[in-house]
Scaffold this active site. Structure first.
Site, mmCIF file in Angstrom:
data_model
loop_
_atom_site.group_PDB
_atom_site.id
_atom_site.type_symbol
_atom_site.label_atom_id
_atom_site.label_comp_id
_atom_site.label_asym_id
_atom_site.label_seq_id
_atom_site.Cartn_x
_atom_site.Cartn_y
_atom_site.Cartn_z
ATOM 1 C CG ASP A 193 34.026 62.508 4.308
ATOM 2 O OD1 ASP A 193 33.906 61.312 5.024
ATOM 3 O OD2 ASP A 193 33.100 62.867 3.774
ATOM 4 N NE ARG B 120 31.290 59.636 4.376
ATOM 5 C CZ ARG B 120 30.203 60.259 4.115
ATOM 6 N NH1 ARG B 120 28.947 59.833 3.958
ATOM 7 N NH2 ARG B 120 30.355 61.694 4.451
ATOM 8 C CG ASP C 278 23.545 73.380 20.529
ATOM 9 O OD1 ASP C 278 23.089 72.534 20.931
ATOM 10 O OD2 ASP C 278 23.955 74.013 19.614
ATOM 11 C CG HIS D 227 27.509 64.838 18.551
ATOM 12 N ND1 HIS D 227 26.188 65.140 18.497
ATOM 13 C CD2 HIS D 227 28.410 65.514 17.654
ATOM 14 C CE1 HIS D 227 26.252 65.750 17.596
ATOM 15 N NE2 HIS D 227 27.211 65.967 17.014
HETATM 16 P P1 ADP Z 1 27.841 67.649 11.348
HETATM 17 O O1 ADP Z 1 28.590 67.690 12.683
HETATM 18 O O2 ADP Z 1 28.269 68.296 10.469
HETATM 19 O O3 ADP Z 1 26.346 67.225 11.907
HETATM 20 P P2 ADP Z 1 27.567 64.753 10.789
HETATM 21 O O4 ADP Z 1 27.036 64.046 11.967
HETATM 22 O O5 ADP Z 1 26.776 64.661 9.573
HETATM 23 O O6 ADP Z 1 28.147 66.276 10.912
HETATM 24 O O7 ADP Z 1 28.846 63.764 10.317
HETATM 25 C C1 ADP Z 1 29.600 63.977 9.358
HETATM 26 C C2 ADP Z 1 30.716 62.828 9.116
HETATM 27 O O8 ADP Z 1 30.377 61.538 9.482
HETATM 28 C C3 ADP Z 1 31.585 62.911 7.837
HETATM 29 O O9 ADP Z 1 32.559 64.017 8.228
HETATM 30 C C4 ADP Z 1 31.803 61.663 7.624
HETATM 31 O O10 ADP Z 1 33.356 61.602 7.683
HETATM 32 C C5 ADP Z 1 31.247 60.691 8.652
HETATM 33 N N1 ADP Z 1 30.548 59.776 8.563
HETATM 34 C C6 ADP Z 1 29.410 59.415 7.741
HETATM 35 N N2 ADP Z 1 29.384 58.095 7.255
HETATM 36 C C7 ADP Z 1 30.293 57.465 7.685
HETATM 37 C C8 ADP Z 1 30.684 56.233 7.584
HETATM 38 N N3 ADP Z 1 29.945 55.339 7.007
HETATM 39 N N4 ADP Z 1 31.977 55.789 7.927
HETATM 40 C C9 ADP Z 1 32.751 56.931 8.607
HETATM 41 N N5 ADP Z 1 32.430 57.881 8.550
HETATM 42 C C10 ADP Z 1 31.348 58.332 8.341
#
Ligand code: ADP
Length: 394
Positions: A278, A280, A145, A203
Site C-alpha cells: 500500500d 500510503r 478491457d 493509471h
Molecule cells: P485497484 O487497482 O485495486 O483499483 P486503486 O485504484 O483503488 O486500486 O488504488 C489503490 C492504491 O491507491 C492503494 O494501494 C493505495 O496505496 C493507493 N492510494 C490511495 N490513496 C492514496 C493516497 N492518499 N496516497 C498514496 N496512495 C494512495
C-alpha cells in the site's frame, strides 16, 4: 433509463446501477466470496450501506438475488427498470476491438480465451450466462478491457521472439485497463473539445499501466501479454529479465508457476520494501526514514518516469499527461516526484494545484509545455455508457 454495470471474477460480482439520463449512481455493491464460506453481499445507496451474509454457491445464485435485494431496499420498484446490462470482460484477445451485444458466439469466445485470464473470464462467463437465463428480455453488452488496445501496431504489440509463438500460440501484447484508459481519453476530449491530441494516461492503482494515445487511439500500453508486465505495482514486479525465473527456480526449488506467483503477489512495492504493497504505508515509512521503503518508492517513480519518457518519444511529444486511479488521483508526492523528473521535457507541475485530490483538475503551471490533469477514472460508468451507446444504435 437505468443500466446495470457488472464486473465479475471467479469469486465476486461488483455491480453499479446508473440512471443514465443524469449518469447518477443509484446503487452499487458486491456479491463476494462466491463458492466459498462466509459469502455475503453488500449494497450502498443514498449514503447507506447494507451488508448481509448469504449463501452464494455460484454466480447464478448471486445474480438471482439481485432483483429481490434491490426491490426490498426500494432502490427500484421492478427489475424491468433495468434496460441494459454491461459486463466488463478482462480478456477478449484480438477478437474484439469494440463493445458488442452478447451472443452465443461471444460466450464461446470468452470461454475459449479463458486460459489468458482464468479467474476474470470465468466470472464474466458465469455472470453473463446467469443474466441471459434469468433476464432474457434485457440486452447484455460486453466491454472488453483489451479492446481499446487493438489499435496498437504490430511493431509494438509483437515481442522479439520466434514469430511462431505469436502465430501458433497468440504470444503478443494485449494490454489491460482499456476501459480506464478509454474513459480518460473520452474525458480529455470533453475537456479540450477536440480529438486531435497526444495523451499519456497514467493509471496508477494497486495495479497500474501507462498508455500512449494519439487522436483518441491507443498507440502503446505498458501491460503486455499479461497484467504482470510494465511498471512496478503494489505486489507485481512489472518488467524484469526473464532469465531470473529459471535462476530462482533452481535456487529456491520452485516450479515456474511458483516463481510467477512470487512476481505477481510478493514483488513490486511489497517485495522491495518488505513492508507493504500500500503506497500510503510506504510513504509514511519514507517519512520515518525507512530505507527500503524509500528505495521501493524511488523505484516506483523511476518506472513510471521511464514509461512516460519512452511514450513521449513514441508520440513525438505530448499535449496532455493524466494521473488516475488510487495513487494517481490521491498521491500529491508521487505526482510531484514524477513531474519533477520529467522537467527536461518541459513538464511543470503547480505545487498548490497539485494539493487537490480526487477531482478533475488541471495541475500544470502556466509555463508547462504539457498540460497535466488529475482525472478520476470511472470504469463502471464507461461500461454503462458503452451499453447505452450500443442500445441506442439498434
Ligand atoms: P485497484 O487497482 O485495486 O483499483 P486503486 O485504484 O483503488 O486500486 O488504488 C489503490 C492504491 O491507491 C492503494 O494501494 C493505495 O496505496 C493507493 N492510494 C490511495 N490513496 C492514496 C493516497 N492518499 N496516497 C498514496 N496512495 C494512495
Amino acid at each position: 433509463m437505468a443500466i446495470l454495470s457488472v464486473y465479475a471474477d471467479r469469486s465476486s460480482i461488483k455491480f453499479h446501477i446508473y440512471q443514465m439520463d443524469t449518469e447518477n449512481l443509484i446503487a452499487s455493491g458486491i456479491f463476494d466470496r462466491i463458492g466459498l464460506e462466509e459469502s455475503y453481499y453488500s449494497i450502498s445507496f443514498d449514503g447507506e450501506k447494507i451488508t448481509e451474509q448469504v449463501e452464494l454457491p455460484d454466480h447464478m445464485k448471486a445474480i438471482s438475488l439481485l432483483p429481490e435485494k434491490l426491490m426490498d431496499l426500494h432502490i427500484i420498484q421492478s427489475f424491468f427498470e433495468i434496460k441494459g446490462i454491461g459486463h466488463r470482460v478482462v480478456q477478449g484477445l484480438d477478437r474484439y476491438s469494440s463493445s458488442v451485444f452478447v451472443t452465443d458466439k461471444v460466450l464461446t469466445d470468452i470461454e475459449e480465451v479463458q486460459d489468458f485470464a482464468p479467474s476474470h473470464n470465468y466470472g464474466a462467463l458465469m455472470t453473463l450466462k446467469a443474466c441471459r437465463s434469468l433476464f432474457p428480455d434485457i440486452p447484455n453488452v460486453c466491454v472488453f478491457d483489451t479492446a481499446f488496445h487493438q489499435t496498437i501496431e504490430k511493431e509494438s504489440y509483437l515481442y522479439p521472439v520466434p514469430y511462431r509463438w505469436f502465430k501458433d500460440y497468440g504470444v503478443r501484447k494485449y494490454g489491460f485497463h482499456g476501459t480506464s484508459h478509454q474513459y480518460i481519453t473520452n474525458s480529455v476530449k470533453e475537456l479540450l473539445k477536440r480529438e486531435d491530441f497526444k495523451l499519456i494516461s497514467c493509471h496508477l492503482g494497486e495495479s497500474g499501466s501507462i498508455c500512449a494515445i494519439k487522436d483518441m487511439k491507443c498507440v502503446d500500453v505498458s501491460m503486455g501479454f499479461s497484467p504482470l508486465s510494465g511498471i512496478m505495482m503494489g505486489t507485481k514486479s512489472g518488467d524484469i529479465d526473464p532469465s531470473i525465473i529459471p535462476y530462482i527456480m533452481e535456487k529456491e526449488g520452485k516450479n515456474a508457476a511458483e516463481v510467477i506467483e512470487d512476481l505477481n503477489v510478493n514483488s513490486g512495492l511489497l517485495g522491495l520494501s518488505e513492508y507493504s504493497n500500500d503506497l500510503r504505508e510506504i510513504l509514511s515509512q519514507c517519512e520515518e526514514g525507512n530505507e527500503k521503503a524509500i528505495l521501493a518508492k524511488d523505484k516506483y517513480v523511476r518506472r513510471v518516469v521511464d514509461y512516460i519518457s519512452q511514450y513521449y518519444v513514441l508520440l513525438g511529444g505530448v499535449d496532455v499527461l493524466v494521473f488516475t486511479a488510487g495513487v494517481g488521483e490521491n498521491s500529491i508526492s508521487i505526482r510531484k516526484e514524477v513531474c519533477e523528473k520529467l522537467s527536461c521535457l518541459g513538464v511543470k507541475i503547480d505545487l498548490d494545484l497539485n494539493h487537490n485530490q480526487n477531482e478533475v483538475i488541471k495541475i500544470s503551471s502556466k509555463e508547462s509545455k504539457i498540460d497535466i490533469y488529475i482525472i478520476p477514472t470511472n470504469e463502471e460508468l464507461l461500461v454503462a455508457r458503452e451499453t447505452l451507446k450500443l442500445m441506442n444504435s439498434r
